[in-house]
Scaffold this motif. Structure first.
Motif, mmCIF file in Angstrom:
data_model
loop_
_atom_site.group_PDB
_atom_site.id
_atom_site.type_symbol
_atom_site.label_atom_id
_atom_site.label_comp_id
_atom_site.label_asym_id
_atom_site.label_seq_id
_atom_site.Cartn_x
_atom_site.Cartn_y
_atom_site.Cartn_z
ATOM 1 N N ASN A 139 114.443 36.811 -40.836
ATOM 2 C CA ASN A 139 112.831 36.898 -40.446
ATOM 3 C C ASN A 139 112.461 37.707 -39.556
ATOM 4 O OD1 ASN A 139 114.504 36.356 -38.794
ATOM 5 N ND2 ASN A 139 113.333 34.434 -37.993
ATOM 6 N N VAL A 140 112.890 38.891 -40.079
ATOM 7 C CA VAL A 140 112.444 40.098 -38.889
ATOM 8 C C VAL A 140 111.944 40.707 -40.236
ATOM 9 C CG1 VAL A 140 112.889 42.154 -37.295
ATOM 10 C CG2 VAL A 140 113.612 40.350 -37.547
ATOM 11 N N VAL A 141 110.409 41.587 -40.481
ATOM 12 C CA VAL A 141 110.313 42.757 -41.005
ATOM 13 C C VAL A 141 109.841 43.626 -40.158
ATOM 14 C CG1 VAL A 141 108.051 42.832 -42.178
ATOM 15 C CG2 VAL A 141 108.158 40.567 -42.294
ATOM 16 N N ILE A 142 110.297 44.805 -40.384
ATOM 17 C CA ILE A 142 110.191 46.236 -40.049
ATOM 18 C C ILE A 142 109.250 47.078 -40.602
ATOM 19 C CG2 ILE A 142 112.215 48.159 -39.226
ATOM 20 C CD1 ILE A 142 113.871 46.438 -40.332
ATOM 21 N N LEU A 143 108.216 46.676 -39.883
ATOM 22 C CA LEU A 143 107.428 47.826 -40.217
ATOM 23 C C LEU A 143 107.269 49.006 -39.542
ATOM 24 C CD1 LEU A 143 104.162 44.948 -40.561
ATOM 25 C CD2 LEU A 143 105.562 46.228 -42.689
ATOM 26 N N PRO A 144 106.295 50.135 -40.269
ATOM 27 C CA PRO A 144 106.861 51.936 -39.715
ATOM 28 C C PRO A 144 105.231 51.527 -38.191
ATOM 29 C CG PRO A 144 105.320 51.662 -41.732
ATOM 30 C CD PRO A 144 106.106 50.496 -41.290
ATOM 31 N N GLY A 145 105.277 53.019 -37.584
ATOM 32 C CA GLY A 145 104.205 52.424 -36.298
ATOM 33 C C GLY A 145 103.172 53.048 -36.701
ATOM 34 N N VAL A 146 103.864 54.232 -37.254
ATOM 35 C CA VAL A 146 102.115 55.138 -38.072
ATOM 36 C C VAL A 146 101.087 54.138 -38.436
ATOM 37 C CG1 VAL A 146 100.859 57.074 -39.324
ATOM 38 C CG2 VAL A 146 103.285 56.946 -38.236
ATOM 39 N N PRO A 147 100.000 54.184 -38.216
ATOM 40 C CA PRO A 147 98.646 52.521 -38.146
ATOM 41 C C PRO A 147 98.399 52.416 -39.784
ATOM 42 C CG PRO A 147 97.969 53.573 -36.068
ATOM 43 C CD PRO A 147 100.018 54.058 -36.445
ATOM 44 N N PRO A 148 98.213 53.195 -40.376
ATOM 45 C CA PRO A 148 98.175 53.285 -41.663
ATOM 46 C C PRO A 148 98.937 53.052 -42.381
ATOM 47 C CG PRO A 148 96.842 55.760 -40.480
ATOM 48 C CD PRO A 148 98.031 55.127 -39.848
ATOM 49 N N LEU A 149 100.305 53.322 -42.098
ATOM 50 C CA LEU A 149 101.325 52.763 -42.909
ATOM 51 C C LEU A 149 101.872 51.461 -42.862
ATOM 52 C CD1 LEU A 149 103.409 55.934 -42.509
ATOM 53 C CD2 LEU A 149 102.114 55.775 -44.871
ATOM 54 N N LEU A 150 101.153 51.698 -41.418
ATOM 55 C CA LEU A 150 102.221 49.627 -41.209
ATOM 56 C C LEU A 150 101.029 48.838 -41.342
ATOM 57 C CD1 LEU A 150 102.794 48.302 -37.998
ATOM 58 C CD2 LEU A 150 100.559 46.633 -39.489
ATOM 59 N N ARG A 151 99.794 48.714 -42.405
ATOM 60 C CA ARG A 151 98.586 48.341 -42.138
ATOM 61 C C ARG A 151 99.006 48.474 -43.877
ATOM 62 N NH1 ARG A 151 94.442 50.628 -39.090
ATOM 63 N NH2 ARG A 151 94.135 52.547 -40.195
ATOM 64 N N GLU A 152 99.001 49.264 -44.053
ATOM 65 C CA GLU A 152 99.805 49.295 -45.721
ATOM 66 C C GLU A 152 100.029 48.659 -46.730
ATOM 67 O OE1 GLU A 152 99.620 51.910 -49.710
ATOM 68 O OE2 GLU A 152 99.028 52.952 -48.326
ATOM 69 N N GLY A 153 101.417 48.841 -45.602
ATOM 70 C CA GLY A 153 102.818 48.152 -45.701
ATOM 71 C C GLY A 153 102.348 46.620 -45.174
ATOM 72 N N PHE A 154 101.811 46.249 -44.378
ATOM 73 C CA PHE A 154 101.753 44.540 -44.594
ATOM 74 C C PHE A 154 100.561 43.593 -45.593
ATOM 75 C CE2 PHE A 154 99.188 40.566 -42.174
ATOM 76 C CZ PHE A 154 100.339 40.125 -41.800
ATOM 77 N N LEU A 155 100.058 45.238 -45.182
ATOM 78 C CA LEU A 155 98.931 44.030 -46.255
ATOM 79 C C LEU A 155 99.763 44.231 -47.568
ATOM 80 C CD1 LEU A 155 95.788 46.523 -45.242
ATOM 81 C CD2 LEU A 155 96.098 43.859 -44.902
ATOM 82 N N ARG A 156 100.461 44.905 -48.313
ATOM 83 C CA ARG A 156 100.909 44.348 -49.612
ATOM 84 C C ARG A 156 102.476 42.862 -49.817
ATOM 85 N NH1 ARG A 156 100.879 49.081 -53.505
ATOM 86 N NH2 ARG A 156 99.849 50.299 -52.312
ATOM 87 N N ILE A 157 102.236 42.415 -48.325
ATOM 88 C CA ILE A 157 103.313 41.737 -48.155
ATOM 89 C C ILE A 157 102.323 40.265 -47.991
ATOM 90 C CG2 ILE A 157 105.130 42.961 -48.585
ATOM 91 C CD1 ILE A 157 105.511 42.047 -45.507
ATOM 92 N N ARG A 158 100.742 40.784 -47.257
ATOM 93 C CA ARG A 158 100.822 39.240 -46.453
ATOM 94 C C ARG A 158 100.893 37.934 -46.622
ATOM 95 N NH1 ARG A 158 95.176 38.410 -46.684
ATOM 96 N NH2 ARG A 158 94.780 37.941 -43.874
#
Length: 241
Positions: A139-158
């Motif tokens: 239940n841990v989701v590991i996302l990058p710290g660069v804001p555009p990359l984090l936003r894009e990654g999260f929006l793929r799975i939101r």
């Protein structure tokens, strides 16, 4: 009820070299999905401290989202910390290695190979058009710290985190918290399932206090709002949202 915690990782945030954009972004997104955010922590790039923070977050929330510390340099330690928190080894994801070889060629430098490191047993998801995989362990989701990359990654799975919505209303008052306090106390006592917040202002805004009502039961939110309104003169209410 679905709950979450956010763990923002990076010396650059704690030293104010970089302003955190990821915590507020994730907080807004999770709220819109109906997920109740229980805590946000910001930690330095130190494995023992990150492990402790992860365990705290996991004890209080169903989901933990990490931001930062994923990359090829010495201060990218999130993968190691998540692995340690779960008692897992750090392994190389073969598909990520293949993509790195295709992009950078052989032989891969050791720093680039680090981009393929994941906690053993992780789910590694690739999305067309997105440069980095989304990594999760239990239940841990590991996302990058660069804001555009984090936003894009999260929006793929939101959408996988969507649950019943949290309903909200707000009242804006011309009177201060001192005059509102007894009426707020009565409303809180009458509607214990509604989270009621009071937020004063001391600037040139058209109101002195904003009062919010939040719950998953929309009827309860409306009833609490009407209950408070009925206790006060109409002229002290600037507006309702």
């Amino acid at each position: 009820m679905s709950t979450a915690a956010i763990l923002v990782i990076g010396n650059e945030i704690l030293s104010a070299k970089v302003q955190d954009e990821n915590g507020p972004f994730l907080a807004r997104e999770l709220r819109a999905l109906g997920v109740e955010l229980r805590r946000i922590e910001t930690m330095p790039d130190e494995v023992p401290l990150i492990v402790d923070a992860l365990r705290r977050c996991l004890s209080q929330a169903q989901w933990v989202f990490t931001s930062g510390g994923v990359g090829p340099t010495h201060d990218d330690v999130t993968i190691a910390a998540v692995s340690q928190a779960f008692g897992r080894a750090v392994v190389l994801d073969e598909r990520t290695l293949q993509l790195l070889r295709a992009h950078f060629g052989e032989p891969l430098k050791p720093a680039l190979r680090r981009l393929a490191e994941v906690p053993e047993g992780s789910r590694v998801e690739f999305h067309e058009g997105y440069l980095f995989p989304v990594i999760s362990l239990e239940n841990v989701v590991i996302l990058p710290g660069v804001p555009p990359l984090l936003r894009e990654g999260f929006l793929r799975i939101r959408d996988r985190f969507r649950v019943a919505p949290i309903h909200s209303k707000a009242l804006y008052f011309t009177i201060g918290e001192g005059a509102l306090a007894e009426h707020l106390d009565a409303t809180v006592a009458r509607f214990p399932a509604v989270a009621i917040g009071s937020y004063p202002r001391f600037d040139t805004a058209d109101h002195r206090v904003k009062v919010t009502f939040d719950a998953r039961d929309q009827a309860q939110v409306r009833a609490a709002c009407e209950f408070l309104k009925a206790r006060l003169p109409a002229q002290v209410i600037v507006r309702e949202e």
